[in-house]
Design a protein around this motif. Structure first.
Motif, short mmCIF file in Angstrom:
data_model
loop_
_atom_site.label_atom_id
_atom_site.label_comp_id
_atom_site.label_asym_id
_atom_site.label_seq_id
_atom_site.Cartn_x
_atom_site.Cartn_y
_atom_site.Cartn_z
N TYR A 284 -0.12 8.89 5.72
CA TYR A 284 -1.19 7.98 6.32
C TYR A 284 -2.29 8.88 6.71
O TYR A 284 -2.17 10.05 7.04
N TYR A 302 7.60 -3.80 4.79
CA TYR A 302 6.61 -4.96 5.04
C TYR A 302 5.24 -4.43 5.71
O TYR A 302 5.33 -3.49 6.66
N LEU A 303 3.89 -4.85 5.03
CA LEU A 303 2.86 -4.37 5.81
C LEU A 303 2.23 -5.68 6.26
O LEU A 303 1.78 -6.45 5.48
N LEU A 314 5.35 -3.30 -0.26
CA LEU A 314 4.95 -2.01 -0.85
C LEU A 314 5.74 -1.80 -1.91
O LEU A 314 7.08 -0.87 -1.62
N LEU A 336 -3.36 0.53 6.62
CA LEU A 336 -3.13 0.25 8.10
C LEU A 336 -4.09 -0.01 9.03
O LEU A 336 -4.62 0.93 9.65
N ALA A 340 -2.59 -3.91 12.55
CA ALA A 340 -1.48 -4.14 11.40
C ALA A 340 -0.26 -3.41 11.98
O ALA A 340 -0.11 -2.45 12.87
N LEU A 342 3.58 -1.93 10.18
CA LEU A 342 4.43 -1.50 8.94
C LEU A 342 5.86 -1.36 9.29
O LEU A 342 6.11 -0.82 10.23
N SER A 407 3.05 0.81 14.19
CA SER A 407 1.84 -0.15 14.46
C SER A 407 0.78 0.65 14.86
O SER A 407 0.71 1.63 15.57
#
Length: 410
Positions: A284, A302-303, A314, A336, A340, A342, A407
């Motif tokens: 990231y 899940y994003l 993903l 992200l 958002a 993840l 998050s």
């Protein structure tokens, strides 16, 4: 500024870049050499030989320090007798070498090999083949090698301690201890991002693993994995995977490159066991929110940008690790963005069975994530685990359950 000054700056920058390139190549090389090595003398040999080759030293040694005792685990070349005498317990030179991260006392270059607050020993070189003096750049290279050696020795200690305790403890208890020792003790602190993560072990020990790491360029990484099988064998594969990934991510390669190298090593070292690993690795970039990731046969995270949006799965990557030695992997891209969420998990979560045998499932997980999107990372993490626990209806899970929620604050 004069042309001569410009030329001098360019030459200096070129030298610095070459030094950094040399350090990166050295880390690649030693990372591969140490992956899966659980013998301190072999670790010392690999590190000393590479240090002498790259820094062009006449001689070198790795001194292992254990409590009040010390022994030369490996020596190459003709180390001067006064230096050997100075690296004995109680000697002033050894005290100085252990007190300073890098010690240059021509013709000696020594660095401390240490993990956390625990010193393991001293990595030392004596004399350069061209009779020049050791430099600060040489010290940085040797220190980078010492850090890799410390990680390998720490892993060797864990494996050795567990093997020794096998006589009096059950295999499952040994595996639980190793698994716990490899997991992070707390969630990382990242500007603008909240993280909540746990691994809940089942009654029998599975092979769930997760970790966080920081890259030199300011990026932040996360890995989640599930090793096939149970007990000590899966825990040792997990230790090998952790060692490999930590050696590789420092190199700055993208996630696909890291998994290609990890896959080659796992296929080579554990092919006979028939074991394999599903894993997901992401890096990231805090400044942009960009995620670079690769997925090796792992349940796709899940994003979710907003409750009204379609969740992004993903999936880009390749095969399970350790199955095919020359498997290809690709790096996927995602973002992200502020607000958002993840969600990363192992299949122990979605395969949690109700008393009637029904799985918790992907659909239920997606629904809980969507409904809890506005919660903090900790709140959503607790909500998901609570929903899975309710679904179990009092049953113990059949597998480890690992869940990571990331998050980005809006």
């Amino acid at each position: 500024m004069s042309p001569a000054a410009d030329h001098g700056e360019i030459e200096q920058l070129t030298l610095e870049l070459l030094d950094r390139y040399e350090e990166i190549n050295l880390l690649y090389d030693i990372g591969q050499a140490l992956a899966g090595v659980f013998d301190v003398d072999a670790i010392g040999r690999a590190v000393v030989d590479r240090a002498m080759a790259v820094i062009h030293a006449e001689a070198g040694l790795f001194l292992l320090v254990e409590g009040e005792t010390a022994r030369v685990a490996y020596r190459a070349g003709d180390v001067p007798a006064p230096l050997l005498a100075g690296l004995t317990p109680g000697a002033d030179l050894l005290r100085r070498a252990l007190a300073a991260p890098v010690l240059i006392m021509q013709p000696l270059l020594a660095v401390r090999v240490q993990h956390g607050a625990t010193p393991f020993g001293v990595l030392a070189l004596a004399g350069k083949r061209d009779t020049s003096a050791f430099t600060a750049s040489d010290g940085r290279l040797l220190q980078a090698l010492a850090e890799q050696a410390a990680t390998a020795i720490r892993t060797e200690h864990l494996v050795r301690e567990l093997r020794e305790s096998e006589r009096i403890r059950s295999e499952m208890e040994i595996a639980r201890q190793l698994q716990r020792s490899l997991l992070p003790q707390s969630s990382p602190r990242i500007l603008g991002v909240d993280v909540a993560a746990t691994c809940q072990p089942s009654g029998h020990v599975g092979g769930d693993y997760f970790d966080f790491f920081s890259l030199p360029d300011g990026r932040f990484g996360v890995v989640i994995a599930d090793v096939s099988g149970h007990g000590v064998s899966s825990a040792i594969v997990m230790a090998g995977l952790r060692s490999t990934i930590h050696a590789e991510v420092q190199s700055g390669f993208d996630p696909a490159q890291v998994f290609r190298r990890a896959n080659t090593l796992l296929a080579r070292d554990f092919a006979a066991s028939g074991m394999f690993v599903s894993a997901f690795l992401a890096v990231y970039e805090p400044a942009t929110g960009e995620l670079a990731y690769t997925n090796a046969g792992h349940p796709p995270p899940y994003l979710l940008a907003a409750p009204s949006d379609e969740a992004e799965r993903l999936e880009a990557g390749g095969l399970l690790l350790g199955v095919v030695a020359d498997a290809a992997y690709e790096t996927g891209k995602a973002r992200l963005d502020p607000g958002a969420v993840l969600v990363l998990y192992t299949d122990g979560l979605t395969e949690a069975r109700a008393p009637n045998g029904e799985f918790f499932g992907e659909a239920a997980l997606a629904r809980v994530v969507r409904e809890g999107h506005a919660l903090s990372a900790t709140g959503l993490h607790s909500t998901v685990l609570g929903a899975a626990s309710t679904h179990l209806g009092g049953r113990e899970p059949d597998d480890d359950v690992t869940l990571i929620v990331v998050s980005r604050r809006g």
